[in-house]
Design a protein around this motif. Structure first.
Motif, PDB file in Angstrom:
ATOM      1  N   ALA A 141      39.453  50.389  15.026  1.00  0.00           N
ATOM      2  CA  ALA A 141      39.114  49.908  16.369  1.00  0.00           C
ATOM      3  C   ALA A 141      39.890  50.690  17.440  1.00  0.00           C
ATOM      4  O   ALA A 141      39.362  50.993  18.510  1.00  0.00           O
ATOM      5  CB  ALA A 141      39.403  48.408  16.482  1.00  0.00           C
ATOM      6  N   ILE A 142      41.136  51.033  17.119  1.00  0.00           N
ATOM      7  CA  ILE A 142      41.921  51.845  18.062  1.00  0.00           C
ATOM      8  C   ILE A 142      41.280  53.223  18.228  1.00  0.00           C
ATOM      9  O   ILE A 142      41.163  53.748  19.332  1.00  0.00           O
ATOM     10  CB  ILE A 142      43.369  52.017  17.558  1.00  0.00           C
ATOM     11  N   ALA A 143      40.849  53.807  17.106  1.00  0.00           N
ATOM     12  CA  ALA A 143      40.295  55.165  17.139  1.00  0.00           C
ATOM     13  C   ALA A 143      39.003  55.251  17.953  1.00  0.00           C
ATOM     14  O   ALA A 143      38.697  56.298  18.524  1.00  0.00           O
ATOM     15  CB  ALA A 143      40.039  55.673  15.719  1.00  0.00           C
ATOM     16  N   VAL A 144      38.248  54.147  18.017  1.00  0.00           N
ATOM     17  CA  VAL A 144      36.962  54.214  18.722  1.00  0.00           C
ATOM     18  C   VAL A 144      37.020  53.559  20.102  1.00  0.00           C
ATOM     19  O   VAL A 144      35.989  53.396  20.748  1.00  0.00           O
ATOM     20  CB  VAL A 144      35.818  53.588  17.885  1.00  0.00           C
ATOM     21  N   ARG A 145      38.238  53.224  20.549  1.00  0.00           N
ATOM     22  CA  ARG A 145      38.373  52.628  21.882  1.00  0.00           C
ATOM     23  C   ARG A 145      37.808  53.533  22.966  1.00  0.00           C
ATOM     24  O   ARG A 145      37.268  53.091  23.968  1.00  0.00           O
ATOM     25  CB  ARG A 145      39.866  52.405  22.215  1.00  0.00           C
ATOM     26  N   THR A 182      44.368  69.934  18.445  1.00  0.00           N
ATOM     27  CA  THR A 182      43.967  71.076  19.253  1.00  0.00           C
ATOM     28  C   THR A 182      44.748  72.324  18.866  1.00  0.00           C
ATOM     29  O   THR A 182      44.183  73.417  18.734  1.00  0.00           O
ATOM     30  CB  THR A 182      44.212  70.793  20.752  1.00  0.00           C
ATOM     31  N   LEU A 183      46.053  72.142  18.669  1.00  0.00           N
ATOM     32  CA  LEU A 183      46.922  73.277  18.375  1.00  0.00           C
ATOM     33  C   LEU A 183      46.545  73.932  17.053  1.00  0.00           C
ATOM     34  O   LEU A 183      46.471  75.156  16.943  1.00  0.00           O
ATOM     35  CB  LEU A 183      48.357  72.756  18.290  1.00  0.00           C
ATOM     36  N   ILE A 184      46.306  73.136  16.028  1.00  0.00           N
ATOM     37  CA  ILE A 184      46.086  73.668  14.687  1.00  0.00           C
ATOM     38  C   ILE A 184      44.643  74.110  14.482  1.00  0.00           C
ATOM     39  O   ILE A 184      44.383  75.150  13.890  1.00  0.00           O
ATOM     40  CB  ILE A 184      46.479  72.616  13.623  1.00  0.00           C
ATOM     41  N   ASP A 185      43.709  73.323  14.980  1.00  0.00           N
ATOM     42  CA  ASP A 185      42.306  73.589  14.655  1.00  0.00           C
ATOM     43  C   ASP A 185      41.513  74.134  15.829  1.00  0.00           C
ATOM     44  O   ASP A 185      40.320  74.413  15.689  1.00  0.00           O
ATOM     45  CB  ASP A 185      41.637  72.299  14.175  1.00  0.00           C
ATOM     46  N   ASP A 186      42.162  74.265  16.986  1.00  0.00           N
ATOM     47  CA  ASP A 186      41.430  74.726  18.148  1.00  0.00           C
ATOM     48  C   ASP A 186      40.241  73.815  18.447  1.00  0.00           C
ATOM     49  O   ASP A 186      39.190  74.281  18.894  1.00  0.00           O
ATOM     50  CB  ASP A 186      40.950  76.162  17.902  1.00  0.00           C
ATOM     51  N   LEU A 187      40.387  72.545  18.132  1.00  0.00           N
ATOM     52  CA  LEU A 187      39.333  71.561  18.384  1.00  0.00           C
ATOM     53  C   LEU A 187      39.994  70.351  19.028  1.00  0.00           C
ATOM     54  O   LEU A 187      41.120  70.005  18.680  1.00  0.00           O
ATOM     55  CB  LEU A 187      38.688  71.101  17.075  1.00  0.00           C
ATOM     56  N   PRO A 188      39.292  69.693  19.961  1.00  0.00           N
ATOM     57  CA  PRO A 188      39.885  68.487  20.552  1.00  0.00           C
ATOM     58  C   PRO A 188      39.878  67.347  19.537  1.00  0.00           C
ATOM     59  O   PRO A 188      39.076  67.360  18.597  1.00  0.00           O
ATOM     60  CB  PRO A 188      38.944  68.183  21.711  1.00  0.00           C
ATOM     61  N   PRO A 189      40.790  66.366  19.704  1.00  0.00           N
ATOM     62  CA  PRO A 189      40.707  65.192  18.842  1.00  0.00           C
ATOM     63  C   PRO A 189      39.408  64.444  19.150  1.00  0.00           C
ATOM     64  O   PRO A 189      38.978  64.396  20.298  1.00  0.00           O
ATOM     65  CB  PRO A 189      41.922  64.365  19.255  1.00  0.00           C
ATOM     66  N   THR A 190      38.779  63.908  18.120  1.00  0.00           N
ATOM     67  CA  THR A 190      37.553  63.116  18.308  1.00  0.00           C
ATOM     68  C   THR A 190      37.677  61.834  17.500  1.00  0.00           C
ATOM     69  O   THR A 190      38.581  61.699  16.674  1.00  0.00           O
ATOM     70  CB  THR A 190      36.318  63.873  17.781  1.00  0.00           C
ATOM     71  N   ARG A 191      36.739  60.901  17.748  1.00  0.00           N
ATOM     72  CA  ARG A 191      36.727  59.665  16.958  1.00  0.00           C
ATOM     73  C   ARG A 191      36.624  59.980  15.468  1.00  0.00           C
ATOM     74  O   ARG A 191      37.320  59.395  14.651  1.00  0.00           O
ATOM     75  CB  ARG A 191      35.517  58.825  17.334  1.00  0.00           C
ATOM     76  N   ASP A 247      34.595  60.451  22.883  1.00  0.00           N
ATOM     77  CA  ASP A 247      35.234  61.750  22.651  1.00  0.00           C
ATOM     78  C   ASP A 247      35.612  62.448  23.949  1.00  0.00           C
ATOM     79  O   ASP A 247      36.617  63.143  24.036  1.00  0.00           O
ATOM     80  CB  ASP A 247      34.311  62.658  21.825  1.00  0.00           C
ATOM     81  N   CYS A 248      34.788  62.230  24.957  1.00  0.00           N
ATOM     82  CA  CYS A 248      35.046  62.900  26.239  1.00  0.00           C
ATOM     83  C   CYS A 248      36.318  62.332  26.885  1.00  0.00           C
ATOM     84  O   CYS A 248      37.201  63.076  27.314  1.00  0.00           O
ATOM     85  CB  CYS A 248      33.834  62.700  27.134  1.00  0.00           C
ATOM     86  N   ALA A 249      36.416  61.014  26.919  1.00  0.00           N
ATOM     87  CA  ALA A 249      37.613  60.370  27.480  1.00  0.00           C
ATOM     88  C   ALA A 249      38.848  60.764  26.680  1.00  0.00           C
ATOM     89  O   ALA A 249      39.924  60.992  27.236  1.00  0.00           O
ATOM     90  CB  ALA A 249      37.438  58.849  27.479  1.00  0.00           C
ATOM     91  N   MET A 250      38.676  60.870  25.338  1.00  0.00           N
ATOM     92  CA  MET A 250      39.810  61.202  24.480  1.00  0.00           C
ATOM     93  C   MET A 250      40.320  62.609  24.789  1.00  0.00           C
ATOM     94  O   MET A 250      41.523  62.849  24.857  1.00  0.00           O
ATOM     95  CB  MET A 250      39.377  61.120  23.016  1.00  0.00           C
ATOM     96  N   GLU A 251      39.416  63.517  25.008  1.00  0.00           N
ATOM     97  CA  GLU A 251      39.824  64.894  25.306  1.00  0.00           C
ATOM     98  C   GLU A 251      40.549  64.965  26.651  1.00  0.00           C
ATOM     99  O   GLU A 251      41.574  65.637  26.779  1.00  0.00           O
ATOM    100  CB  GLU A 251      38.587  65.817  25.301  1.00  0.00           C
ATOM    101  N   GLN A 252      40.024  64.250  27.633  1.00  0.00           N
ATOM    102  CA  GLN A 252      40.690  64.246  28.950  1.00  0.00           C
ATOM    103  C   GLN A 252      42.076  63.613  28.867  1.00  0.00           C
ATOM    104  O   GLN A 252      43.037  64.103  29.452  1.00  0.00           O
ATOM    105  CB  GLN A 252      39.828  63.477  29.955  1.00  0.00           C
ATOM    106  N   ASN A 253      42.142  62.520  28.124  1.00  0.00           N
ATOM    107  CA  ASN A 253      43.417  61.850  27.928  1.00  0.00           C
ATOM    108  C   ASN A 253      44.428  62.744  27.224  1.00  0.00           C
ATOM    109  O   ASN A 253      45.609  62.763  27.558  1.00  0.00           O
ATOM    110  CB  ASN A 253      43.191  60.598  27.082  1.00  0.00           C
ATOM    111  N   ALA A 254      43.950  63.501  26.221  1.00  0.00           N
ATOM    112  CA  ALA A 254      44.839  64.399  25.482  1.00  0.00           C
ATOM    113  C   ALA A 254      45.433  65.440  26.432  1.00  0.00           C
ATOM    114  O   ALA A 254      46.615  65.770  26.349  1.00  0.00           O
ATOM    115  CB  ALA A 254      44.082  65.074  24.339  1.00  0.00           C
ATOM    116  N   ALA A 255      44.616  65.960  27.336  1.00  0.00           N
ATOM    117  CA  ALA A 255      45.093  66.970  28.284  1.00  0.00           C
ATOM    118  C   ALA A 255      46.161  66.385  29.209  1.00  0.00           C
ATOM    119  O   ALA A 255      47.184  67.015  29.479  1.00  0.00           O
ATOM    120  CB  ALA A 255      43.920  67.525  29.097  1.00  0.00           C
TER     121      ALA A 255
END
Lengths: 199, 199
Positions: A89-93, A170-179, A96-104
């Protein structure tokens, strides 16, 4: 800090507060923490600097409260009856778009935390500690249900595991975190480390 | 990139190279990646800018090679006969002081990677990929020995787990990563997630 701030903040409406926080986060994204100034925030939001200082005390608290305003509902609302359900439930709060912005935003802030003592204190007091407390409560429920042994040594690293995956994706896989990434990581790493069976 | 660079770099002595790398890392610590300039490196090391560009191609490669020069011996030298032994050997490669300094440099670089494409490419090609390849070899040995099931889903997250703990320690606990922390995390999280018994 928080009691005083609550009193101070009550002087502006929730709508104005949300608008001001959004402007602060825009600035943070654009120029980074060190270059954000109360002058720039005042100009961008057409507020007086005196008002900003009166309501938030300073830049560190203003920025951290703006970050916190972005967080989807607290963990306190999540109680699915199983640890796996709670973590998923935490992971899908966030989508993906919000998660990427939040990560930045978190990256920008995490960096600045290391060189600004007042930011570190506000970050710890207003973001890390409340979240850790919610995690502790979630874990205590899992222990009480018998899902996790109370002496499992991975218990104290729950947040390291989760934040670490989020931060290194992002650092390891050059991909943003996603659900999907987080759900897969929770099932592959977090639950096995805690000794929780997946079914 | 690396073949060309190896040829180019052979023109200066290892001593000069080590001295130059140390100066680059000092600058990186002092002012951050974005503010490091080839002019500043040239001035600090009494080199000509033309030499720097000829030998390293540009700032991104110079900084990443400087970072790599700090890393204690490659993982390739580690082969203790067990995965736990190998991971513990990685954790104690550096003393706590070197680890804290390295963490600060990595933070500075990890931030800059997100806004500099050439740095991201050099970082990936010269630091992340070679290290990942060594981890894959270490894991393959563990699978061949029958320590880890080849289809264990945590295998692909080994580096996320390790780097994640290293990166989040300071943020979450306000403490630098140390050998003891990493050893404890490896035993509490990494090995159980991989299904490796501790004894």
């Amino acid at each position: 800090m928080s009691d005083v701030a609550t009193t101070r903040r009550s002087r502006i409406t929730p709508e104005c507060e949300a608008e001001l926080y959004a402007a602060v986060l825009d600035l943070l994204r654009e120029v980074g923490y060190d270059a954000v100034t109360m002058d720039a925030v005042a100009a961008r939001t057409r507020s007086s600097k005196a008002t900003l200082y009166r309501q938030w005390g300073g830049k560190a608290e203003l920025v951290v409260r703006a970050m916190r305003s972005q967080k989807p509902g607290g963990l306190a609302d999540i109680d699915t009856g199983s640890l796996r359900g709670d973590l998923h439930a935490i992971a899908v709060r966030e989508d993906d778009c919000a998660m990427e912005q939040n990560a930045a935003l978190m990256r920008a802030l995490a960096m600045a935390v290391h060189t600004n003592d007042d930011l570190r204190q506000a970050f710890k007091e207003l973001l890390v500690e409340p979240e850790m407390e919610e995690f502790r409560r979630m874990v205590r429920r899992a222990v009480d249900r018998g899902e996790v042994r109370p002496d499992n040594p991975a218990l104290e690293y729950l947040v390291h595991m989760l934040v670490g995956a989020f931060a290194t994706r992002t650092l390891i896989d050059d991909l943003p975190p996603t659900r999907d990434f987080l759900l897969s990581y929770i099932d592959a790493v977090v639950l096995p480390a805690l000794g929780v069976p997946l079914h």
